[in-house]
Design an enzyme around this catalytic site. Structure first.
Site, PDB file in Angstrom:
ATOM      1  N   GLU A 132       0.827  -1.210   0.000  1.00 44.06           N
ATOM      2  CA  GLU A 132       0.000   0.000   0.000  1.00 44.06           C
ATOM      3  C   GLU A 132       0.859   1.258   0.000  1.00 44.06           C
ATOM      4  O   GLU A 132       0.494   2.270  -0.600  1.00 44.06           O
ATOM      5  CB  GLU A 132      -0.932   0.000   1.214  1.00 44.06           C
ATOM      6  N   THR A 185      -7.303   8.551  -5.890  1.00 39.08           N
ATOM      7  CA  THR A 185      -7.323   8.664  -4.440  1.00 39.08           C
ATOM      8  C   THR A 185      -6.674   9.968  -3.984  1.00 39.08           C
ATOM      9  O   THR A 185      -7.136  10.613  -3.046  1.00 39.08           O
ATOM     10  CB  THR A 185      -6.589   7.467  -3.807  1.00 39.08           C
TER      11      THR A 185
END
Length: 319
Positions: A132, A185
Site C-alpha cells: 500500500e 485517491t
C-alpha cells in the site's frame, strides 16, 4: 513432506471507511479479487513473470506491490531462496475497492504459504501494508487487513499497529456498484479539510462506536442508524456522478445504509438479506441506466475468510 511446485492464492476486494470509520474500518467482499501465483526458486530475489487482466503494471519487483511485499517477507526471514510471482488482476485499479490491497494481501499470503507459514495471517498485515505504501504513498491497513483476515476489521492504532478483527458477527450482504469513471485517491484526499468542527466530530465517533455495538449485538436497526458519515462524504460526494441519487435509491430499496467505498468512485450498501441486496442493486442500476455511465455491480455476502489458497498441486503435478 514434499513442497508444492507452486501455490495460487485469491484475496478479495474490500470496502474501507464504511461511512463513519474513515481510515480505521474496513470489511471484505466475496468478489471481485486478485490472484497471485508463487513458485520458490533457488536463486535469491523476486521476479514477476506474468501479469494478466490489466495492462500497464510494472514487472519491476521494486515498483509492483506484489514484488515489494515478497521482498519484505524474504528479507524479514533472511531467506536464501527467492520467489517467482504471477499476478492476475480481477478488479480495476482506482475503483475504491482496495485493488492494490487485494494484490498486496494475495502476495503476502501466497509467499508465506510457499515458505511454510512462518507468519500468522495477522502478522502478514504489516508486509501487505508495504504494498500500500508503494501504491498510494501511505502504509494504511484498512483495506489489506480485511482482505487478509476476512470480515470486519478495526484499526485502533498505527503506532503501535493494533488491529482488531471483528469477524462477521451478524449476517450482512453488500451491494457494490462501481461506476466506470476515473477518480484518483490523491484527488479524493486532497479536497478533505484538515480541521473538523467539534460537533461533527462528536457525532462521527458516536456513529462509529454505535456501529461497532450494532455489529457485535446483531442489531440491524442500530447498524442502520449508525451508517452515516458526518465529515468526509459531504466533501467527496460531488466527485462521484449520481452518487446522491444512487444512495437515495439504495435506502428507498431497503438498504441499512450506503456510502462511498474507500475514496470512490464505488458505492456500497449493506443489507440484512441477499434478496434485499439484489433489490438495492437493481435500484442503483436504474439510476445509472439512462446516464450513459457504464458500471460493474456485485452482490456479495461479507465473508468470514479473506485471502485463501485456491490451488496447491503436489510437487509432481504440472502447472
Amino acid at each position: 513432506m514434499n513442497e508444492p511446485e507452486f501455490i495460487k492464492v485469491f484475496a478479495p476486494a474490500t470496502v474501507a471507511n464504511v461511512c463513519c470509520g474513515f481510515d480505521v474500518l474496513g470489511f471484505a467482499l466475496d468478489q471481485p479479487g486478485d490472484e497471485v501465483w508463487v513458485r520458490k526458486k533457488d536463486t535469491p530475489g523476486v521476479t514477476i513473470s506474468a501479469i494478466e487482466g490489466i495492462s500497464g503494471l510494472s514487472f519491476d519487483p521494486e515498483e509492483n506491490v506484489i514484488g515489494v511485499v515478497a521482498q519484505k517477507i524474504l528479507a524479514a526471514l533472511d531467506a536464501p531462496c527467492g520467489v517467482e510471482l504471477q499476478l492476475r488482476k480481477g478488479m480495476p485499479v482506482g475503483s475504491g475497492l482496495g485493488s492494490s490491497a487485494a494484490s498486496s494481501a494475495a502476495a503476502a499470503y501466497a509467499v508465506n504459504e510457499m515458505l511454510g507459514k512462518p507468519f500468522t495471517t495477522e502478522e502478514l498485515v504489516v508486509f501487505a501494508m508495504e504494498g500500500e505504501r508503494v501504491a498510494s504513498g501511505s502504509a494504511h491497513a484498512d483495506n489489506v487487513a480485511p482482505s487478509l483476515l476476512g470480515g470486519f476489521v478495526l484499526v485502533r492504532s498505527y503506532d503501535p499497529l493494533d488491529i482488531i478483527p471483528l469477524g462477521v458477527p451478524v449476517e450482512l450482504y453488500c451491494t457494490c456498484v462501481h461506476p466506470l469513471v476515473e477518480l484518483k485517491t490523491s484527488l479524493a484526499r486532497s479536497i478533505l479539510k484538515k480541521e473538523i468542527p467539534m460537533q461533527k466530530a462528536i457525532r462521527q465517533w458516536g456513529n462509529l462506536a454505535a456501529l461497532m455495538a450494532g455489529l457485535l449485538k446483531g442489531d440491524y436497526s442500530l447498524i442502520s442508524r449508525s451508517l452515516h458519515d458526518e465529515i468526509f462524504e459531504p466533501e467527496r460526494a460531488f466527485l462521484i456522478p449520481l452518487f446522491k441519487q444512487a444512495k437515495h435509491a439504495a435506502i428507498d430499496a431497503g438498504a441499512l445504509g450506503a456510502g462511498i467505498s474507500g475514496s470512490g468512485p464505488s458505492i456500497f450498501a449493506l443489507s440484512a438479506t441477499e434478496e434485499g441486496a439484489q433489490q438495492v442493486k437493481r435500484s442503483i442500476e436504474q439510476v445509472y441506466l439512462s446516464s450513459g455511465i457504464e458500471l460493474n455491480a456485485y452482490v456479495t455476502q461479507v465473508p468470514e475468510q479473506g485471502a485463501r489458497v485456491i490451488q496447491q498441486p503436489s510437487l509432481h503435478a504440472h502447472a
